[in-house]
Structures are given as C-alpha cells and as structure tokens.
Scaffold this active site. Structure first.
Site, PDB file in Angstrom:
ATOM      1  N   LYS A 106       1.767   2.075  10.020  1.00 29.77           N
ATOM      2  CA  LYS A 106       0.983   2.057   8.782  1.00 29.77           C
ATOM      3  C   LYS A 106      -0.276   2.923   8.867  1.00 29.77           C
ATOM      4  O   LYS A 106      -0.710   3.492   7.875  1.00 29.77           O
ATOM      5  CB  LYS A 106       0.604   0.620   8.404  1.00 29.77           C
ATOM      6  CG  LYS A 106       1.763  -0.243   7.938  1.00 29.77           C
ATOM      7  CD  LYS A 106       2.319   0.194   6.585  1.00 29.77           C
ATOM      8  CE  LYS A 106       3.373  -0.780   6.072  1.00 29.77           C
ATOM      9  NZ  LYS A 106       4.098  -0.230   4.896  1.00 29.77           N
ATOM     10  N   GLU A 128      -2.716  -3.163  -1.501  1.00 31.25           N
ATOM     11  CA  GLU A 128      -1.941  -4.394  -1.546  1.00 31.25           C
ATOM     12  C   GLU A 128      -1.486  -4.723  -0.134  1.00 31.25           C
ATOM     13  O   GLU A 128      -1.320  -3.815   0.684  1.00 31.25           O
ATOM     14  CB  GLU A 128      -0.713  -4.206  -2.444  1.00 31.25           C
ATOM     15  CG  GLU A 128       0.494  -3.510  -1.785  1.00 31.25           C
ATOM     16  CD  GLU A 128       0.275  -2.040  -1.429  1.00 31.25           C
ATOM     17  OE1 GLU A 128      -0.715  -1.461  -1.903  1.00 31.25           O
ATOM     18  OE2 GLU A 128       1.086  -1.495  -0.659  1.00 31.25           O
ATOM     19  N   SER A 395       8.941   0.468  14.729  1.00 37.90           N
ATOM     20  CA  SER A 395       7.838   0.758  13.808  1.00 37.90           C
ATOM     21  C   SER A 395       6.585  -0.068  14.055  1.00 37.90           C
ATOM     22  O   SER A 395       5.508   0.301  13.611  1.00 37.90           O
ATOM     23  CB  SER A 395       8.308   0.569  12.367  1.00 37.90           C
ATOM     24  OG  SER A 395       8.855  -0.722  12.203  1.00 37.90           O
TER      25      SER A 395
END
Lengths: 449, 271
Positions: A106, A128, A395
């Site tokens: 991210k 969000e 990830s």
C-alpha cells in the site's frame, strides 16, 4: 504450462507501457467516470497534474528516492523450497512486498499520491480504509509530508481493528467511524467521496486501490507497477527467463495490477488473480467479484460487482479484511474479458491452510490476503507440474492477522494466546466460542487493507 | 416542448418559480411514500422527483441516506418506482425519476426508458451519470421521447457547462453548493452565480432551457430567495424530514404549502 516464456530473441528487458485505458479512462467497456459533476473538475485537475508529474524528472527522482530510502525498495525475491514441496514440485518465488515499510504494498501508492497532493497545492488528504492498512499507509505518508489526514473507516471495523485505529492516531491522523449503510468499507468510500465533494478546494482523496473513477485506476496502477517491473528484472537476472505464471490476490486489485502490469505484454506468462471465495462462491457468502459478480457501476466506475436484481450492492464476506470488497478494479474486469488474466476463487479454508503452511515451512507469516495467492499457487503447481516457475506476490505481512489466525486455528482462547506487544489493545474479547465468521476482521478496498 | 419544460413555463406564466419535490420510493414503505408524493402535489408541488432507492447514494447526506436505506433493505425496485410515477401523474404533477445509474443499468437502459414513458414519466435525473458516459441513455431517452436532466456544479468549467446543457432536455439541475444533499441555514451565493453562468451557456446553444436549483433549500423563505433567480426550486431533504419525524403525509403537505408560498414570493427580480 512448461514452455519457456523467453522468445527466440529473449524477452524485452524493459516492459512495454500499458496500452490502456483510453484518454477518458476506459478499459474496453469498463472504467470511466460515474460521479457527480461537482467532482469532475477535481478529477480533471488530478489527471492533468498526474500526467505532467509522471514525466517530470524531478518528481521521478523524488519518488524513486523515497521508494529506496523510505520504503526499502527494491523488495527481494525469495524462493520458498520447503513450501514448494506442497505445490506439485513447481518452483515458487515470492515477491516480498511484506518487507516494505508499513508492511504491505500500500505504501507504494500513497507516497505517489501524497507527492501529487503537494504538487496540486492541497494541504489535506482523506482516505478510506477497512482493516486499516491503507489508512495507516496514508497516515504515514501524510506525517512524512506534513499533510493533515482524515481516514474514514466503518464503525464496525474501527472496533475490530482497534490496533490500526491507534496506529493512525499515533501518526497524527483523524479517524472517523462511518455509521451509514452497512458500516463497512463500501460505506467508508461513500463517506470519503462526500467529504471530497464538500472540501475539494483544500483536499485530495488518496484512493487505496485500482478502482474508482478515472484517473484512479490508471494512476494507482502506475504507482504500483514497480512491483512487477522489479520482479521481472529480478527474474531475468537470476533465472534468465520469465516465470510461467504470476499470481496475486485480488480485492480491489492493486497488488495484482502492480505485479501483472510488467508481464501483460509477455503473452506466454499466465496472469492469475485469486479472489476471496469466503465460505464458497455457491454459498453467496463471498467476495469473488469477477467469479460470482456481474458488470455494473459502483464507486465511480463500471466493473464487475456483487449486486442484486435491483442493482443494489451486496455485502461481501471474507476472512480476509483486505479482500472483503464487493467491487474490483476495472482493469481486472477488462483483463478477464479479453482473456489475458484468469481469476480463480479461493475459500477462507484454503487460504488459511496456505497461511499455516508458509508459517511452518518458511518462517514467514503472510497477510491473510496474500495467503489467497499462496493457496492459488499450491493448486496451480499441482496442475502444471515440476518444471514450472511460479511467481507469487506476497503483498503483505501477517502481523495484523495474528489474532484472526489464532482464532481460526483454535490456538487457545484469547487469554491463552499472547499475540505479542502492541497487538492486543482494547478490543473487546468475544464471549464464548469463536467461529470463523466472528474472526472476520474487517474490510478494505484492495489487498492488505 | 417537453413535459417538464412545459410545466416550468406554466409556472413562469404565473410569475413564479416551479416547485420540485424529491421523495424516495419505499420510505417508510411503498404505499406511504406514494401517499407522501401525492400530498406534496396537493400542497403545491408542480413536479415530483421520484427517488429510486440505492445502496450507495454518494451524493446524499444523512437524512436521505437513512430513508433510502430502509427502502433498499425492503427490496424496493423499479416496479415500485413505476407505480409511484403513475400515482404522481394521476395526482396532476409531472413525475420525473431521480436515480443513481446502477439501478437503471441493471434494469436495462432501453427497458427503463420504455417502461418509464409508458407509466407517464417525463424523464430522469441522473446524479452520477455525466453526459460523457451517457451514450446509451441519450439514445434510449431520445427513442422514448423522455427528458434527461444532468447536473451542473459550481466547479463546472464554462466548457463543461456548455456541453452539459446541450445534453439536457427538460431542465438543467444546478447543484447550488459543493457538497451533498441536506438542509442548510442559508442559500449559498454560489447558487445564483452558477445559475447565471448556466444561462450564459444555454444562450450559446440558442435553445431555451430552464435552470432549477437544488441542494440546501428547506423552507418557504429560502424557496423565495432561490425563486428570485432560478426557474425552479428543488427541495429534497426537507421533504424527507417529516417522514423521518413520523409526521407522515400531513407533514409533507404542510411543508409543500409553505414552499409553494415561497416560490410565489420571489425575493429578487424574476429571471
């Protein structure tokens, strides 16, 4: 598949630029902009600024420096031999996005969008989040760059993910619990859009995945494609060849697009997205948007989504907070429809089996999101046999999932399990027996949220 | 001339602005919502904006969200919406559907246009569909001779104002403030500026089109103020409020009467 992905002249060293979306953000019939007119000016501003920024050498340099010195890029490739014994003997390589600062891919995107926010002269970012990973990454980038930060999070998720709420607040962000609709990620996105339309003069929306209106799907892809660009070069260097398949979990789809993009022109490389099937797609309790959904419009773009006969969004279900989203990025819908990528469902049980296996064979605790990709490679390895070379995007790391996993595996009730310092904040203990569904941690747009 | 434009012109002929009432289908239930729409008409609404419930109403504030959430959970669908369209037409007002795009797309764009026209609907307002993405709807609404109302906002550039008004039929919806639906203490200055800019864009096209203002109007005084510069006054949240407060159709009628007085007391010079 056992054929080598290397053409007679060898694979290109530098991957080609993506041929889509078109100038107005369409990936075939998918994508576009389905938003109130009031937001169009802001989206246009963002698009123009981004197009200018990505060819500006000063920005390219600043972004690359941040990725190296702050995130810790490039992330390594790890071959997992003991794990691969359970994958039909195929060789399995992990791209280690779990080793990035903040613990997932991210951060790649938020650093880019935070730089963009400064460039367009705005002082506040909103985001969000579901389980909190994108919120934490955004709060991190905001702290680094001196921006004020507000994160919208479903009320239910703020309670379940108290740790990440605390992390965001430590980083100086304001966390607003969302009490509308289903009080989950999709409502957090709605609320963030409402904030944006009201405060657009000062505020930029740092969207967490490759969904939403143009330019978000293309822009977030471009910020995440470093994963695949690095991995492709790393494989060529260490193996002298491309992998036979690239696998990644898909919620909104940003880590998958991130690792797929470099390989899209390499037609012999299979691209496989693993969707969260929850209890099973046939049970209706799942988040497998492409496998079990239909095309429609949600959160500003046309894509596959989970919807009922009236066009109302259906709530998704997955043990993985970061995959628990009823939509998916439009580029995935396109890659599916043109047959360039395959999307397969992985149930909670399959993902947790793979989660445990990686822990015990390799000493790596993966995020539950990434465990869906690991379950996918276990199945694919058995299908393709021992000659295959398979690349998996790991990830994110699983620190955030320790309690969920402990409950799933029945490692004792909460009092007996010490998840370690910092992981046991003021969450309310669950009374009595804990089921899988109670272990569902939250939601987020995209993986690792 | 379109049904919406005709009705707004008729109000203009009485030296007043048109009153446009928004109510969602299915709150507190389908029958009661239809009764509320009829009461709004009896109280003086010229046009009723019939809201299609949607699970993710990104342009709406908390009051409308709360009401449509109930309708969504009850499974209210396009069949109920079409019944409301017939009832509003029978009550003597012009019915226009207000829908986020996904419920229309799911129902089928051509089927929606055909069924809406058959039910007596004038057309549709599409808050999250911009003309750039509206190819299928423009074709379907042309084929069914329906009006299509797109929104303009204070942030719209002059070029976008021009392209949007060209795509509109019936009226142009000027979203008066940057924000979501909800009542506000004062009418924003931005509204009058936007109406002026929109009229300039309309003048460029050479085809007259009324401009109606929505977002934030909640009482007769505010309606009078907006009626001073707009062709129509759109009221949403304030109409839903009495239903949430349990005042039912009677509360809706009283509000409509107050607003109807407002649009007849134009505060400024008529446009």
């Amino acid at each position: 598949m056992t054929t080598s992905a290397v053409s007679p002249t060898g694979p290109r060293l530098v991957p080609a630029a993506p041929a889509w979306p078109d100038a107005t953000g369409h990936f075939g019939v998918f994508g576009g902009r389905f938003v109130p007119e009031a937001l169009i000016a802001a989206l246009d501003e963002l698009t123009e600024a981004y197009e200018a920024m990505k060819v500006d050498p000063a920005f390219v340099e600043e972004f690359a420096t941040l990725q190296r010195d702050y995130t810790g890029r490039p992330s390594p490739i790890t071959e997992v031999r003991r794990f691969a014994e359970h994958c039909g003997g195929a060789r399995v390589l992990l791209k280690r996005e779990d080793l990035n600062h903040t613990g997932s891919h991210k951060i790649n995107n938020v650093l880019g969008q935070a730089l963009l926010t400064k460039r367009i002269g705005k002082s506040r970012v909103i985001a969000e989040t579901g389980a909190g990973q994108h919120g934490v990454a955004t709060a991190t980038a905001a702290a680094l760059m001196g921006l004020s930060c507000t994160v919208y999070m479903g009320e239910e998720d703020t309670r379940r993910q108290a740790l990440n709420v605390a992390r965001m607040r430590l980083l100086g962000a304001e966390v607003i619990p969302v009490t509308t609709g289903s009080r989950t990620l999709k409502d957090a996105i709605n609320e963030a859009f409402r904030d944006w339309v009201t405060n657009v003069e000062t505020t930029n929306y740092v969207f967490g995945t490759v969904a939403g209106p143009h330019p978000f799907p293309a822009m977030v892809r471009d910020f995440q494609r470093v994963i695949g660009d690095e991995a492709r070069a790393q494989l060529l260097e260490r193996e002298g060849r491309l992998p036979d398949a690239v696998l990644a979990c898909v919620g909104g789809g940003s880590n998958a697009i991130g690792i797929f993009t470099a390989f899209v022109p390499d037609e012999d490389v299979r691209l496989i997205g693993l969707e969260a099937a929850g209890d099973g797609v046939d049970t209706g309790r799942h988040a497998a948007t492409i496998t079990g959904g239909t095309p429609g419009v949600l959160h500003g773009a046309r894509s596959y989504l989970l919807q009922d006969e009236n066009g109302q969004t259906i709530e998704s279900h997955s043990i993985s907070a970061g995959l628990d989203y009823p939509g998916v990025g439009p580029e995935h819908s396109y890659l599916h429809d043109i047959g360039r990528a395959e999307y397969r469902p992985v149930t909670d049980a399959e993902a947790m089996e793979a989660f445990a296996l990686l822990c015990r064979t390799e000493g790596i605790i993966p995020a539950i999101e990434s465990a869906h990709a690991l379950a996918g490679v276990m199945r694919l390895g058995r299908e393709v046999g021992p000659d295959a070379l398979l690349l998996v995007n790991l990830s994110g790391r699983g620190d955030k999932d320790v309690e969920t996993a402990s409950r799933w595996f029945g490692l004792g009730d909460r009092e007996e399990v010490d998840p370690g310092p910092g992981l046991d904040t003021d969450q309310q203990p669950t009374e009595g027996a804990v089921t899988n569904h109670e272990a569902v941690a939250g939601h987020d747009a995209g993986e690792q949220a | 001339m379109s049904a919406l434009q005709q009705r707004i012109a008729a109000a203009h002929g009485e030296d007043r602005a048109a009153l446009i009432a928004y109510l969602p289908v299915g709150y507190p239930d389908v029958d009661a919502s239809i009764a509320a729409m009829v009461a709004a008409v009896e109280g003086g609404a010229d046009i009723v904006e019939i809201g299609v419930p949607y699970s993710d109403p990104g342009m709406d504030g908390p009051v409308i969200q709360e009401a449509v959430d109930v309708a969504v959970r009850a499974g209210v669908g396009m069949r109920d919406v079409l019944r409301a369209v017939e009832a509003v037409a029978a009550a003597g007002a012009v019915p226009v559907v207000m829908s986020y795009w996904n419920p229309v797309e799911r129902y089928g764009v051509d089927r929606f246009a055909t069924d809406l026209a058959a039910a007596g609907g004038a057309g549709a307002i599409t808050p999250d569909l911009i003309p750039d993405e509206a190819g299928a709807w423009i074709a379907a609404s042309d084929a069914a001779a329906l009006d299509r109302v797109f929104l303009v906002a204070p942030s719209s550039t002059d070029a976008r104002l021009r392209s949007t008004v060209r795509a509109c039929r019936g009226f142009v919806y000027a979203a008066s403030t940057m924000g979501v639906t909800g009542t506000r203490a004062t009418v924003s200055d931005a509204a009058e500026r936007l109406v002026g800019r929109t009229r300039e864009a309309i003048a460029d096209t050479g085809v007259p089109l009324p401009v109606c203002v929505g977002l934030g109007v909640s009482n007769g005084d505010q309606a009078a103020e907006v009626a001073g510069f707009a062709d129509g006054v759109i009221v949403g949240t304030a109409y839903v409020r009495p239903l949430l407060d349990g005042e039912g159709a009677e509360g809706v009628r009283r509000l409509s009467e107050d607003l109807a007085r407002g649009v007849r007391q134009r505060a400024g010079a008529p446009a």
